[in-house]
Design a protein around this motif. Structure first.
Motif, PDB file in Angstrom:
ATOM      1  N   THR A   1     134.562 -28.462  47.390  1.00  0.00           N
ATOM      2  CA  THR A   1     133.162 -29.049  47.926  1.00  0.00           C
ATOM      3  C   THR A   1     132.927 -30.478  47.077  1.00  0.00           C
ATOM      4  O   THR A   1     132.077 -31.115  48.094  1.00  0.00           O
ATOM      5  CB  THR A   1     132.216 -28.062  47.885  1.00  0.00           C
TER       6      THR A   1
ATOM      7  N   GLU B   1     134.835 -33.146  48.434  1.00  0.00           N
ATOM      8  CA  GLU B   1     134.872 -33.037  49.815  1.00  0.00           C
ATOM      9  C   GLU B   1     136.438 -33.144  50.326  1.00  0.00           C
ATOM     10  O   GLU B   1     137.069 -33.787  51.169  1.00  0.00           O
ATOM     11  CB  GLU B   1     134.437 -34.336  50.466  1.00  0.00           C
TER      12      GLU B   1
ATOM     13  N   ASP C   1     136.457 -19.295  55.158  1.00  0.00           N
ATOM     14  CA  ASP C   1     135.493 -20.361  55.454  1.00  0.00           C
ATOM     15  C   ASP C   1     134.144 -19.987  55.525  1.00  0.00           C
ATOM     16  O   ASP C   1     133.349 -20.712  55.136  1.00  0.00           O
ATOM     17  CB  ASP C   1     136.117 -20.664  56.975  1.00  0.00           C
ATOM     18  N   ASP C   2     133.846 -18.551  55.905  1.00  0.00           N
ATOM     19  CA  ASP C   2     132.750 -18.185  55.696  1.00  0.00           C
ATOM     20  C   ASP C   2     132.042 -18.212  54.373  1.00  0.00           C
ATOM     21  O   ASP C   2     130.978 -18.682  53.954  1.00  0.00           O
ATOM     22  CB  ASP C   2     132.529 -16.783  56.109  1.00  0.00           C
TER      23      ASP C   2
ATOM     24  N   GLU D   1     133.018 -20.217  52.049  1.00  0.00           N
ATOM     25  CA  GLU D   1     132.973 -21.517  51.357  1.00  0.00           C
ATOM     26  C   GLU D   1     131.492 -21.995  51.792  1.00  0.00           C
ATOM     27  O   GLU D   1     130.936 -22.722  51.312  1.00  0.00           O
ATOM     28  CB  GLU D   1     134.312 -22.447  52.103  1.00  0.00           C
ATOM     29  N   LYS D   2     131.407 -21.694  53.177  1.00  0.00           N
ATOM     30  CA  LYS D   2     129.801 -22.133  53.648  1.00  0.00           C
ATOM     31  C   LYS D   2     128.932 -21.596  53.011  1.00  0.00           C
ATOM     32  O   LYS D   2     127.787 -22.088  52.894  1.00  0.00           O
ATOM     33  CB  LYS D   2     129.879 -21.809  55.203  1.00  0.00           C
TER      34      LYS D   2
ATOM     35  N   LYS E   1     128.569 -23.532  49.577  1.00  0.00           N
ATOM     36  CA  LYS E   1     128.024 -24.701  49.749  1.00  0.00           C
ATOM     37  C   LYS E   1     126.396 -24.637  49.935  1.00  0.00           C
ATOM     38  O   LYS E   1     125.628 -25.626  49.524  1.00  0.00           O
ATOM     39  CB  LYS E   1     128.686 -25.341  51.153  1.00  0.00           C
ATOM     40  N   MET E   2     126.044 -23.706  50.838  1.00  0.00           N
ATOM     41  CA  MET E   2     124.528 -23.261  50.966  1.00  0.00           C
ATOM     42  C   MET E   2     123.918 -23.123  50.037  1.00  0.00           C
ATOM     43  O   MET E   2     122.668 -23.716  49.693  1.00  0.00           O
ATOM     44  CB  MET E   2     124.416 -22.357  52.199  1.00  0.00           C
TER      45      MET E   2
ATOM     46  N   GLU F   1     123.373 -26.330  47.725  1.00  0.00           N
ATOM     47  CA  GLU F   1     122.467 -26.961  48.519  1.00  0.00           C
ATOM     48  C   GLU F   1     121.045 -26.848  48.275  1.00  0.00           C
ATOM     49  O   GLU F   1     119.984 -27.663  48.187  1.00  0.00           O
ATOM     50  CB  GLU F   1     122.843 -27.348  49.855  1.00  0.00           C
TER      51      GLU F   1
ATOM     52  N   HIS G   1     125.141 -23.632  61.594  1.00  0.00           N
ATOM     53  CA  HIS G   1     126.563 -23.798  61.111  1.00  0.00           C
ATOM     54  C   HIS G   1     126.384 -22.364  60.071  1.00  0.00           C
ATOM     55  O   HIS G   1     127.617 -21.923  59.705  1.00  0.00           O
ATOM     56  CB  HIS G   1     127.446 -24.346  60.676  1.00  0.00           C
ATOM     57  N   TYR G   2     125.224 -22.409  59.460  1.00  0.00           N
ATOM     58  CA  TYR G   2     125.193 -21.248  58.314  1.00  0.00           C
ATOM     59  C   TYR G   2     124.907 -19.800  59.045  1.00  0.00           C
ATOM     60  O   TYR G   2     124.799 -18.774  58.294  1.00  0.00           O
ATOM     61  CB  TYR G   2     124.002 -21.602  57.440  1.00  0.00           C
TER      62      TYR G   2
ATOM     63  N   PRO H   1     127.801 -17.013  59.364  1.00  0.00           N
ATOM     64  CA  PRO H   1     128.464 -16.417  57.879  1.00  0.00           C
ATOM     65  C   PRO H   1     127.020 -15.602  57.126  1.00  0.00           C
ATOM     66  O   PRO H   1     127.394 -14.560  56.426  1.00  0.00           O
ATOM     67  CB  PRO H   1     128.913 -17.597  56.955  1.00  0.00           C
TER      68      PRO H   1
END
Length: 220
Positions: A131, A134, A161-162, A164-165, A168-169, A172, A202-203, A206
């Motif tokens: 992340t 990127e 993928d879930d 990873e999101k 990232k959240m 952030e 997109h969050y 997940p």
């Protein structure tokens, strides 16, 4: 009672409707005033017409000022929209503590390759690396750790993928955005009432899976 971004949005929309109604009335009055000036000029002798002619000029100046006012109000509405969207993002970021709880559950079930005692740290390091830079894919040396994560997540129908999101959240979200709910049902109820902006939607999936996973794992 908690004031949410949605309640701000509702009140803001009411104010916008009131502003729109006033603008409509002003435009109608302007049209009538313009017609009145035209009638006065037509029904006045030449000398009188020269006297009332400035009324039309004044009207044009006033109309210009009103147009400037409308532009400022429009810009204010756009700015307020952005502020309210920011508040909605803040509400969603408040769930960051539940992501931490979820990661704790994953860690307890994660079987690192070759019983590597630093396996979990290496796994998170892989996500951090991907992340932060990127990267499109994980490094070759990280793939066996990712494969083991897939096995753990499959228990609750989640994907890497879930994960990873969610990772990232959590990154952030600012440290000040803490969830104020004390129980999983309260947090889930709060989540279900949230409306996700295009930037944040997109969050949603997940996060939904996160709560389902925690309900399963908390029963173990």
């Amino acid at each position: 009672m908690t004031i949410t971004a949605d309640s701000y949005r509702e009140n803001f929309n009411i104010l916008k409707e009131k502003t729109s109604a006033i603008d409509k009335r002003l435009k109608n009055e302007n049209k009538e005033y313009e017609k009145l000036i035209e009638r006065i000029i037509l029904n006045t002798c030449n000398n009188g017409a020269e006297t009332v002619q400035p009324l039309g000029t004044n009207f044009n100046r006033i109309s210009g000022i009103m147009e400037d006012k409308d532009k400022i109000i429009g810009d204010t509405h756009k700015l307020t929209d952005k502020v309210i969207d920011s508040l909605k993002s803040k509400e969603i970021y408040c769930l960051r503590d539940w992501i931490t709880k979820f990661f704790t559950q994953v860690e307890g079930r994660y079987n690192a390759p070759n019983n590597d005692v630093r396996g979990w740290a290496k796994l998170l390091g892989a996500f951090d690396q991907k992340t932060s830079y990127e990267m499109a894919n994980f490094r070759s040396r990280d793939k066996e750790y990712i494969s083991q994560l897939k096995i753990t997540l499959n228990e609750v129908q989640m994907s890497t993928d879930d994960f990873e999101k969610l990772y990232k959240m959590k990154r952030e979200s600012n440290i000040e955005f803490h969830d104020q709910t004390d129980t999983l049902p309260e947090a889930e109820e709060r989540f279900e009432k949230m409306q996700f902006t295009d930037e944040m939607k997109h969050y949603k999936e997940p996060l939904k899976k996160l709560f389902e996973a925690l309900k399963i794992w908390y029963r173990d």
